[in-house]
Design an enzyme around this catalytic site. Structure first.
Site, PDB file in Angstrom:
ATOM      1  N   LYS A   1     -13.486  10.550  21.242  1.00 18.20           N
ATOM      2  CA  LYS A   1     -14.007  12.278  20.500  1.00 18.20           C
ATOM      3  C   LYS A   1     -15.408  12.704  20.354  1.00 18.20           C
ATOM      4  O   LYS A   1     -16.172  11.993  19.196  1.00 18.20           O
ATOM      5  CB  LYS A   1     -12.217  12.880  19.915  1.00 18.20           C
ATOM      6  CG  LYS A   1     -12.684  14.173  20.064  1.00 18.20           C
ATOM      7  CD  LYS A   1     -11.408  14.691  19.016  1.00 18.20           C
ATOM      8  CE  LYS A   1     -11.080  16.020  18.679  1.00 18.20           C
ATOM      9  NZ  LYS A   1     -10.151  16.250  18.639  1.00 18.20           N
TER      10      LYS A   1
ATOM     11  N   CYS B   1      -9.163  16.966  22.114  1.00 20.16           N
ATOM     12  CA  CYS B   1      -8.344  17.967  21.831  1.00 20.16           C
ATOM     13  C   CYS B   1     -10.356  19.592  21.393  1.00 20.16           C
ATOM     14  O   CYS B   1     -10.653  20.116  22.723  1.00 20.16           O
ATOM     15  CB  CYS B   1      -7.334  18.047  20.874  1.00 20.16           C
ATOM     16  SG  CYS B   1      -6.687  19.046  20.004  1.00 20.16           S
TER      17      CYS B   1
ATOM     18  N   GLU C   1      -2.390  13.921  22.445  1.00 15.02           N
ATOM     19  CA  GLU C   1      -3.300  13.999  21.623  1.00 15.02           C
ATOM     20  C   GLU C   1      -2.245  12.553  20.527  1.00 15.02           C
ATOM     21  O   GLU C   1      -1.739  13.106  19.832  1.00 15.02           O
ATOM     22  CB  GLU C   1      -3.949  14.411  21.509  1.00 15.02           C
ATOM     23  CG  GLU C   1      -5.214  13.937  20.192  1.00 15.02           C
ATOM     24  CD  GLU C   1      -6.079  14.791  19.060  1.00 15.02           C
ATOM     25  OE1 GLU C   1      -7.151  14.818  18.651  1.00 15.02           O
ATOM     26  OE2 GLU C   1      -5.654  16.014  19.282  1.00 15.02           O
TER      27      GLU C   1
END
Length: 285
Positions: free
Chosen positions: A120, A157, A47
């Site tokens: 995200k 993540c 990431e």
């Protein structure tokens, strides 16, 4: 004559990163080439590899390092790499879209073309991970990309902790789940090590969805701006049973590579019946 197997070879990169974006990109490209030489077709960097993980504190200077997806330096630099090597690459970036900024993945196919952008969905906000200061919650919905090698579902993540992420990617047809990550020490509690539960959460996704999972984390200690962070690595590839078929510890640098038979996985997934027996009518709280 037996039918040819539908195989896919995936890879995860584990390394550390500094403040020099050009050096970080070159380092990543080198590991991509190393993985490709081992037969990898879809290669996952960690990431926000464009620089240090800047979300340990809130500092406005980092907004200068957000770029539009199509012209982000990480994307434009890795497009010719993907084309040259004939590999697909989920590229994690700090994205700017007008007045908005996101933590995003740009999916490059084996010709270097952009297949799309995922933003995200779950944005953490806590000691050492103050992402809500920098990123809006994603507005793309979950994304699965049909590459020539297989259907790739990518979360980023904090997304990886939520079973809903994995399930939604599977319902959209994913053959492989990938999670670029930047996770390590917890500044408020030096005794807290989340490496094992971090792995187990994703191993659970593998079991419950009968799907391989690939996770790429960074390593090393980054000074931050008064809030140093040590990233614990432990990147891995898990098979459909949640077994770690390839993994690193806290300090190793390199690539993990493994091959899966997608036809076997499709049949095995159907045989388990997890998707046949779902009761979506009961799941709305």
């Amino acid at each position: 004559m037996s039918a040819r197997k539908r195989l896919i070879t995936v890879a995860a990169i584990q390394t550390g990163y500094g403040e020099d974006m050009a050096d970080n990109i070159a380092r990543t490209a080198g590991f991509i080439e190393q993985a490709a030489k081992q037969g990898a077709q879809v290669i996952l960097p960690s990431e926000l590899f464009q620089g240090p993980y800047f979300c340990t504190t809130q500092d406005e200077r980092w907004f200068d390092f957000a770029y539009p997806a199509a012209t982000h330096p990480c994307v434009t630099a890795l497009q010719p790499v993907a084309k040259k090597l004939g590999v697909a690459i989920p590229v994690s970036i700090f994205e700017r879209d007008g007045q908005h900024t996101y933590n995003s993945v740009v999916m490059l196919d084996d010709s270097g073309e952009i297949l799309g952008v995922y933003r995200k969905s779950h944005i953490p906000d806590g000691p050492g991970y103050q992402e809500k200061y920098y990123f809006r919650p994603g507005d793309t919905g979950f994304k699965v990309w049909p590459t020539k090698f297989g259907n790739i579902g990518v979360g980023i993540c904090w997304d990886q902790w939520f079973p809903e992420t994995a399930r939604q990617l599977m319902l959209r047809g994913a053959d492989i789940l990938m999670f670029p990550t930047a996770i390590g020490s917890e500044p408020h509690d030096a005794s807290l090590d989340t490496a094992a539960p971090w792995q187990r959460a994703m191993q659970g996704h593998a079991v419950s969805n009968v799907v391989p999972v690939v996770a790429a984390n960074r390593i090393g200690t980054e000074p931050g701006l008064g809030a140093p962070q040590t990233f614990y690595g432990h990147s891995f590839i898990a098979d459909h049973r949640g077994e770690l078929v390839a993994s690193f510890g806290a300090d190793e640098e390199g690539v993990l590579v493994h091959t899966f038979d997608l036809d076997f996985l499709t049949t095995h997934r159907s045989a388990w019946g997890f998707f046949r027996d779902r009761r979506a009518d009961l799941y709305s709280a």
